[in-house]
Each structure stands twice: as structure tokens, then as C-alpha cells.
Design a protein around this motif. Structure first.
Motif, PDB file in Angstrom:
ATOM      1  N   GLN A 103       3.774  32.423-117.137  1.00  0.00           N
ATOM      2  CA  GLN A 103       3.513  33.175-117.437  1.00  0.00           C
ATOM      3  C   GLN A 103       2.567  34.710-117.955  1.00  0.00           C
ATOM      4  OE1 GLN A 103       3.585  35.119-112.725  1.00  0.00           O
ATOM      5  NE2 GLN A 103       4.966  33.650-112.710  1.00  0.00           N
ATOM      6  N   TYR A 104       4.035  35.155-118.465  1.00  0.00           N
ATOM      7  CA  TYR A 104       3.654  35.443-119.492  1.00  0.00           C
ATOM      8  C   TYR A 104       3.063  35.278-120.671  1.00  0.00           C
ATOM      9  CZ  TYR A 104       6.179  39.268-122.743  1.00  0.00           C
ATOM     10  OH  TYR A 104       6.620  40.169-123.637  1.00  0.00           O
ATOM     11  N   ILE A 105       3.343  34.219-120.874  1.00  0.00           N
ATOM     12  CA  ILE A 105       2.528  34.306-122.418  1.00  0.00           C
ATOM     13  C   ILE A 105       0.576  33.638-122.075  1.00  0.00           C
ATOM     14  CG2 ILE A 105       1.538  31.963-124.202  1.00  0.00           C
ATOM     15  CD1 ILE A 105       4.704  31.075-123.587  1.00  0.00           C
ATOM     16  N   ASN A 106       0.452  33.759-120.982  1.00  0.00           N
ATOM     17  CA  ASN A 106      -1.182  33.645-120.436  1.00  0.00           C
ATOM     18  C   ASN A 106      -1.732  35.141-120.374  1.00  0.00           C
ATOM     19  OD1 ASN A 106      -2.813  31.887-119.747  1.00  0.00           O
ATOM     20  ND2 ASN A 106      -2.989  32.550-117.009  1.00  0.00           N
ATOM     21  N   LEU A 107      -0.641  35.986-120.163  1.00  0.00           N
ATOM     22  CA  LEU A 107      -1.394  37.175-119.835  1.00  0.00           C
ATOM     23  C   LEU A 107      -1.131  38.196-121.423  1.00  0.00           C
ATOM     24  CD1 LEU A 107       1.358  38.355-116.637  1.00  0.00           C
ATOM     25  CD2 LEU A 107      -0.926  38.567-117.045  1.00  0.00           C
ATOM     26  N   ASN A 108      -0.306  37.242-121.837  1.00  0.00           N
ATOM     27  CA  ASN A 108      -0.209  37.921-123.856  1.00  0.00           C
ATOM     28  C   ASN A 108      -0.939  37.300-125.002  1.00  0.00           C
ATOM     29  OD1 ASN A 108       1.467  40.567-123.556  1.00  0.00           O
ATOM     30  ND2 ASN A 108       2.476  38.933-121.981  1.00  0.00           N
ATOM     31  N   VAL A 134      13.435  36.942-128.266  1.00  0.00           N
ATOM     32  CA  VAL A 134      12.865  36.705-128.796  1.00  0.00           C
ATOM     33  C   VAL A 134      11.686  37.139-128.573  1.00  0.00           C
ATOM     34  CG1 VAL A 134      11.317  34.776-131.297  1.00  0.00           C
ATOM     35  CG2 VAL A 134      14.306  35.222-131.236  1.00  0.00           C
ATOM     36  N   PHE A 135      11.720  36.216-127.029  1.00  0.00           N
ATOM     37  CA  PHE A 135      10.698  35.844-126.413  1.00  0.00           C
ATOM     38  C   PHE A 135       9.997  37.096-126.101  1.00  0.00           C
ATOM     39  CE2 PHE A 135      11.925  32.034-124.156  1.00  0.00           C
ATOM     40  CZ  PHE A 135      11.639  31.290-125.432  1.00  0.00           C
ATOM     41  N   GLY A 136      10.848  38.035-125.487  1.00  0.00           N
ATOM     42  CA  GLY A 136       9.836  38.959-126.254  1.00  0.00           C
ATOM     43  C   GLY A 136       9.666  40.432-126.710  1.00  0.00           C
ATOM     44  N   LEU A 137       9.987  40.099-128.290  1.00  0.00           N
ATOM     45  CA  LEU A 137       9.528  40.397-129.409  1.00  0.00           C
ATOM     46  C   LEU A 137       8.556  39.931-129.908  1.00  0.00           C
ATOM     47  CD1 LEU A 137      12.264  41.212-131.040  1.00  0.00           C
ATOM     48  CD2 LEU A 137      11.371  43.127-130.143  1.00  0.00           C
ATOM     49  N   ALA A 138       7.863  38.798-129.454  1.00  0.00           N
ATOM     50  CA  ALA A 138       6.635  37.633-130.092  1.00  0.00           C
ATOM     51  C   ALA A 138       5.234  38.437-129.764  1.00  0.00           C
ATOM     52  CB  ALA A 138       6.618  36.511-128.909  1.00  0.00           C
ATOM     53  N   HIS A 139       4.505  38.499-130.171  1.00  0.00           N
ATOM     54  CA  HIS A 139       3.158  38.860-130.228  1.00  0.00           C
ATOM     55  C   HIS A 139       2.002  38.371-130.855  1.00  0.00           C
ATOM     56  CE1 HIS A 139       4.396  42.882-129.060  1.00  0.00           C
ATOM     57  NE2 HIS A 139       5.196  43.055-129.779  1.00  0.00           N
ATOM     58  N   GLY A 150       5.536  33.335-132.715  1.00  0.00           N
ATOM     59  CA  GLY A 150       6.661  34.175-132.455  1.00  0.00           C
ATOM     60  C   GLY A 150       7.754  33.618-131.042  1.00  0.00           C
ATOM     61  N   PHE A 151       6.295  32.949-130.249  1.00  0.00           N
ATOM     62  CA  PHE A 151       7.023  31.987-129.442  1.00  0.00           C
ATOM     63  C   PHE A 151       8.177  31.133-129.755  1.00  0.00           C
ATOM     64  CE2 PHE A 151       4.034  34.938-126.670  1.00  0.00           C
ATOM     65  CZ  PHE A 151       4.964  35.743-126.244  1.00  0.00           C
ATOM     66  N   ILE A 152       7.618  29.944-130.473  1.00  0.00           N
ATOM     67  CA  ILE A 152       7.605  28.761-131.097  1.00  0.00           C
ATOM     68  C   ILE A 152       8.848  29.241-131.818  1.00  0.00           C
ATOM     69  CG2 ILE A 152       7.632  27.567-133.407  1.00  0.00           C
ATOM     70  CD1 ILE A 152       4.445  27.491-132.514  1.00  0.00           C
ATOM     71  N   ALA A 153       9.271  30.204-132.253  1.00  0.00           N
ATOM     72  CA  ALA A 153      10.666  31.184-133.356  1.00  0.00           C
ATOM     73  C   ALA A 153      11.627  30.910-132.196  1.00  0.00           C
ATOM     74  CB  ALA A 153      10.270  31.488-133.828  1.00  0.00           C
ATOM     75  N   GLY A 154      11.153  31.403-130.725  1.00  0.00           N
ATOM     76  CA  GLY A 154      12.144  31.511-129.807  1.00  0.00           C
ATOM     77  C   GLY A 154      12.633  30.571-128.829  1.00  0.00           C
ATOM     78  N   MET A 155      11.347  30.113-128.767  1.00  0.00           N
ATOM     79  CA  MET A 155      11.560  28.217-128.251  1.00  0.00           C
ATOM     80  C   MET A 155      13.111  27.490-129.250  1.00  0.00           C
ATOM     81  SD  MET A 155      11.056  26.096-125.804  1.00  0.00           S
ATOM     82  CE  MET A 155      10.148  27.693-125.222  1.00  0.00           C
ATOM     83  N   VAL A 156      12.651  27.378-130.216  1.00  0.00           N
ATOM     84  CA  VAL A 156      13.594  26.596-131.371  1.00  0.00           C
ATOM     85  C   VAL A 156      15.106  27.296-131.116  1.00  0.00           C
ATOM     86  CG1 VAL A 156      14.313  26.292-133.841  1.00  0.00           C
ATOM     87  CG2 VAL A 156      12.090  26.438-132.861  1.00  0.00           C
ATOM     88  N   GLU A 212       7.224  44.018-117.198  1.00  0.00           N
ATOM     89  CA  GLU A 212       7.072  43.285-117.828  1.00  0.00           C
ATOM     90  C   GLU A 212       7.135  43.235-119.669  1.00  0.00           C
ATOM     91  OE1 GLU A 212       2.678  41.092-120.003  1.00  0.00           O
ATOM     92  OE2 GLU A 212       2.492  42.380-118.073  1.00  0.00           O
ATOM     93  N   ALA A 213       7.103  44.535-119.951  1.00  0.00           N
ATOM     94  CA  ALA A 213       7.479  44.467-121.658  1.00  0.00           C
ATOM     95  C   ALA A 213       9.347  44.239-121.586  1.00  0.00           C
ATOM     96  CB  ALA A 213       7.200  45.883-122.198  1.00  0.00           C
ATOM     97  N   GLN A 214      10.155  45.003-120.473  1.00  0.00           N
ATOM     98  CA  GLN A 214      11.870  45.062-120.691  1.00  0.00           C
ATOM     99  C   GLN A 214      12.160  43.360-120.227  1.00  0.00           C
ATOM    100  OE1 GLN A 214       9.661  47.290-119.083  1.00  0.00           O
ATOM    101  NE2 GLN A 214       9.988  48.610-121.405  1.00  0.00           N
ATOM    102  N   LEU A 215      11.154  42.291-119.533  1.00  0.00           N
ATOM    103  CA  LEU A 215      11.516  41.391-119.236  1.00  0.00           C
ATOM    104  C   LEU A 215      12.860  40.224-119.554  1.00  0.00           C
ATOM    105  CD1 LEU A 215       9.114  39.076-116.893  1.00  0.00           C
ATOM    106  CD2 LEU A 215      11.049  37.939-118.181  1.00  0.00           C
ATOM    107  N   TYR A 216      12.381  39.596-120.298  1.00  0.00           N
ATOM    108  CA  TYR A 216      13.213  39.116-121.528  1.00  0.00           C
ATOM    109  C   TYR A 216      14.197  39.444-121.984  1.00  0.00           C
ATOM    110  CZ  TYR A 216       9.937  35.813-120.272  1.00  0.00           C
ATOM    111  OH  TYR A 216       8.606  34.622-119.228  1.00  0.00           O
ATOM    112  N   PHE A 217      14.114  41.073-122.138  1.00  0.00           N
ATOM    113  CA  PHE A 217      16.009  41.518-122.880  1.00  0.00           C
ATOM    114  C   PHE A 217      16.281  41.914-121.801  1.00  0.00           C
ATOM    115  CE2 PHE A 217      11.704  43.433-125.631  1.00  0.00           C
ATOM    116  CZ  PHE A 217      11.555  43.073-126.681  1.00  0.00           C
ATOM    117  N   VAL A 218      16.177  42.454-120.152  1.00  0.00           N
ATOM    118  CA  VAL A 218      16.791  42.423-119.490  1.00  0.00           C
ATOM    119  C   VAL A 218      17.898  41.052-119.086  1.00  0.00           C
ATOM    120  CG1 VAL A 218      17.312  42.380-116.726  1.00  0.00           C
ATOM    121  CG2 VAL A 218      15.894  43.827-118.366  1.00  0.00           C
ATOM    122  N   VAL A 219      16.491  40.073-118.711  1.00  0.00           N
ATOM    123  CA  VAL A 219      17.438  38.471-119.022  1.00  0.00           C
ATOM    124  C   VAL A 219      18.451  38.557-119.789  1.00  0.00           C
ATOM    125  CG1 VAL A 219      16.583  36.137-118.458  1.00  0.00           C
ATOM    126  CG2 VAL A 219      15.814  38.112-117.529  1.00  0.00           C
TER     127      VAL A 219
END
Length: 400
Positions: free
Chosen positions: A237-242, A294-299, A303-309, A364-371
């Protein structure tokens, strides 16, 4: 061959069977929501209830399945479960009432919660203690091989035939595996240290919940699973929004996750054998949290590929060690009971999507930092479990 002689033949057969049965379930379970929507006309709420009840019954049923595995023996539970499981998938293909489908889904969750501790305990019975960490790594690799092959088979079969056919094929594969196991168990003597005959499930439950080490490990596992559940729930959902073409990117990330696991599982598994279980687990938690951060920082896609690795490396370090820790603290007569009780950590997978969805709406902006922070907190519980072990036994093997 030296490689094949590393484990007992029955262990290799169960590991191969893990690939076989997981391919069968991955052919159908990932497409269950689509099947319910298209074939039964189920509402989103009913689809959610149907899928959720399997997770809930597996969470609750794990301890019960583990207890009966230790009480009645691995052989009986494995064979009974695999044939009931086969019947459940026949039911999925033939039932047209959503209420009955929900019941079958609950039984499906129970079957998994009985089958998994029983097969793990059986492999432990035939594996030397020093080889058990590699055993859990190999089992995790087997599951990921199936996760790559199973959905592809499901899509291919569904495209060529009725959507019901994959369910029938899955039922047949479980039945074939069950028949094979009958002959296997006749060839090899099944021996184990069983629970005392007069020890009731309530007495065992009381012993288990009084084990502070186990409770700390379960608390840590719940937090890790809460973080991991974001992969399937909020991340798409987050990726689809951004990100433009977010659905396409997410499909690539799923594939990347599987490729990284298959490529790095063996070298990382060999490395973790040289350090303590707790250190391996902490490395996994740090990588997990790093990937989420990294997901939270990705734009961008990169960025999402690096986060997934990074996220997947954490998965490789952490997941096999979570079960290895449970096995190590379990008494010899209660291996399956403790492994079954470890299913309670799946509460994180149940609560994670709900909590993550709330964060996605409001923060939304803080989601992955909190998790990521929540995942890091799990280290405290694992450290507490370690201190409990040392204070009670004086054993410092986790520190090595």
C-alpha cells in the motif's frame, strides 16, 4: 556423498517433504482471497475472517499440537494430520458455503500448527545438537524454495484449468506424501522421550507459561513478526501511494526477497554456526530494523530495492535462530510442546497489519521508523531470556 551423510536419511526425507508439501500449499493459499471473491462471491469482510481464522487457529493450536506430539508420538500426529489436511483441501474445492469454508480454514490452520512442531521435533530426534542450527537453516531454505515454485505452479495450473484444480492437486500431493511416510516410518524405528503418561495438557501448560525464558523469547518473536508482517500488509500500500507503477515494483520486491534468501542462506548459515545463536539473532534484528528504516527514507524504486535486500538479510539471520533458541531451552521430553508454543509469536503477524494500517492512515511518514524501533526493542527480550538462562544454569554458551 559427504554432503548427504551430514544428516540422517529421515531428516533429508522430511526436508524434501517440506519442499513438496509447501509447494502444494503455496499453489493455493496465496490465491485464496481471489478464489473466495470470484467463486463464492464473498465480501471483503468474510474474506478477511476466512484468512484470519487460519492464522488465529494456528497460533492457538500450536501448543496443543506440540503437546500431543510429545504425548502420543511424532508418527501418529504427522500421519493423522497429513491425511486430514488432504481432506481439507478437497473441501476447499467442493464447498460453496462461506461458513463451511471458514471452518475448513480454521482446520487448515490447526493442521499446520500440529504438523510443523511434529516434523521439526522428528528431525531434532535424528540430529546431533551441534548440527541443529544448520538443520533449521536448511529447513528455512526449503520453505523459500517452495515459496518461489508454488505460486508459479498455481498460476500456471489455474490458467489452464478450473480454479478448483489446484486444490485437488494439493490434496493429492498431501495424500501421496502421507502414503510415502507410512513406508518411511516402517523402515526407521521411531524413538523419543515422551511426556509422563499422567501429565495432563493443563499441567504442561502451567510448566510452559512459568518458563520465563520461553515467555521472553515469545515476546521478542511477537515484535519481530509484527515488523515482518508489514512486508505483506502495509508495504504494498505504501509503495502504491508513493511510487508510480507501485504494484509492479512490489511484485519485483517479492521476487528479489526470494532470490536473496536462496542466494545468501547457505553462506550466512555457515557464518552463523561460528558465532552464538543470540549474536546471530541480534544481527538479524538490526538488519530487519535497518531495512524498515530504509523503506521509510525511500523516495525511488532503488531505495525500496536497497531496503528489501537489507530486510531480507535480517530475515535470513533471524528466522532460523528463533526456532533454534526455542529448541535449545526446551526439555528433552517437551521439544514439540515448546516448538508448538512458539506459534504464539504469530500474534505479531495477526496484530501487525492492524497496527501498521493504523499508522499508514495517521502517521504515514513515520510508519517504518516506528516499526523499526519496535523491532529493535525485541533485543531487550532476547537479552532477558539469555540472562534468565545464565542465572538459572550458569551456562554462558550463548555468549560464545
Amino acid at each position: 556423498m559427504p554432503f548427504l551423510s551430514y544428516f540422517h536419511p529421515i531428516v533429508w526425507i522430511i526436508l524434501t517433504g517440506t519442499i513438496f508439501t509447501r509447494i502444494a500449499s503455496f499453489m493455493t493459499i496465496p490465491f485464496m482471497a481471489i478464489y473466495l471473491q470470484n467463486e463464492l462471491g464473498a465480501s471483503p469482510l468474510m474474506i478477511g475472517v476466512t484468512l484470519g481464522v487460519a492464522q488465529l487457529s494456528a497460533t492457538v493450536g500450536g501448543f496443543i499440537g506440540g503437546y500431543f506430539t510429545d504425548k502420543l508420538g511424532r508418527k501418529f500426529i504427522i500421519l493423522a494430520t497429513v491425511f486430514i489436511w488432504s481432506a481439507v483441501f478437497i473441501g476447499f474445492a467442493t464447498v460453496h458455503v462461506i461458513g463451511l469454508f471458514i471452518v475448513l480454514s480454521a482446520i487448515n490452520g490447526l493442521c499446520r500448527s500440529f504438523f510443523e512442531p511434529a516434523t521439526q521435533a522428528l528431525m531434532i530426534d535424528f540430529t546431533e545438537p551441534k548440527k541443529r542450527r544448520r538443520l533449521f537453516s536448511f529447513r528455512y531454505t526449503a520453505i523459500n524454495i517452495a515459496a518461489v515454485i508454488g505460486p508459479l505452479c498455481g498460476v500456471l495450473i489455474s490458467g489452464m484449468s478450473s480454479p478448483k484444480v489446484p486444490f485437488f492437486i494439493t490434496a493429492l500431493m498431501y495424500a501421496i506424501y502421507g502414503v510415502f511416510l507410512i513406508f518411511l516410518f516402517k523402515k526407521y524405528e521411531m524413538s523419543q522421550q515422551k511426556l509422563a503418561e499422567n501429565q495432563t495438557i493443563f499441567q504442561v501448560f502451567k510448566v510452559v507459561i512459568m518458563d520465563k525464558k520461553l515467555l521472553y523469547l515469545l515476546a521478542g518473536g511477537i515484535l519481530i513478526n509484527l515488523g515482518y508482517s508489514q512486508f505483506d500488509s502495509t508495504l504494498p500500500q505504501y509503495i502504491n501511494l508513493n511510487i508510480e507503477n507501485g504494484v509492479k515494483l512490489y511484485s519485483y520486491l517479492i521476487t528479489l526477497n526470494a532470490i536473496v534468501v536462496l542466494a545468501l542462506q547457505l553462506p550466512i548459515g555457515i557464518y552463523t554456526e561460528k558465532i552464538s545463536i543470540i549474536r546471530s539473532l541480534i544481527w538479524g534484528i538490526i538488519f530487519f530494523a535497518g531495512g524498515l528504516f530504509v523503506f521509510g527514507l525511500a523516495h525511488s524504486s532503488w531505495g525500496f530495492i536497497a531496503g528489501m535486500v537489507i530486510f531480507t538479510i535480517g530475515e535470513i539471520f533471524a528466522f532460523p535462530m528463533m526456532n533454534a533458541l526455542i529448541e535449545e531451552i526446551a526439555p528433552a521430553t517437551q521439544k514439540a510442546t515448546y516448538l508448538g508454543a512458539s506459534q504464539f509469536k504469530n500474534l505479531g503477524g495477526f496484530l501487525g497489519p492492524i497496527f501498521g494500517g493504523w499508522l499508514l492512515v495517521h502517521f504515514e511518514a513515520q510508519l517504518y521508523f516506528v516499526v523499526a524501533l519496535i523491532v529493535l526493542i525485541s533485543i531487550i527480550f532476547y537479552r532477558k531470556a539469555l540472562s534468565e538462562k545464565i542465572s538459572h544454569t550458569g551456562d554462558r554458551s550463548y555468549h560464545q
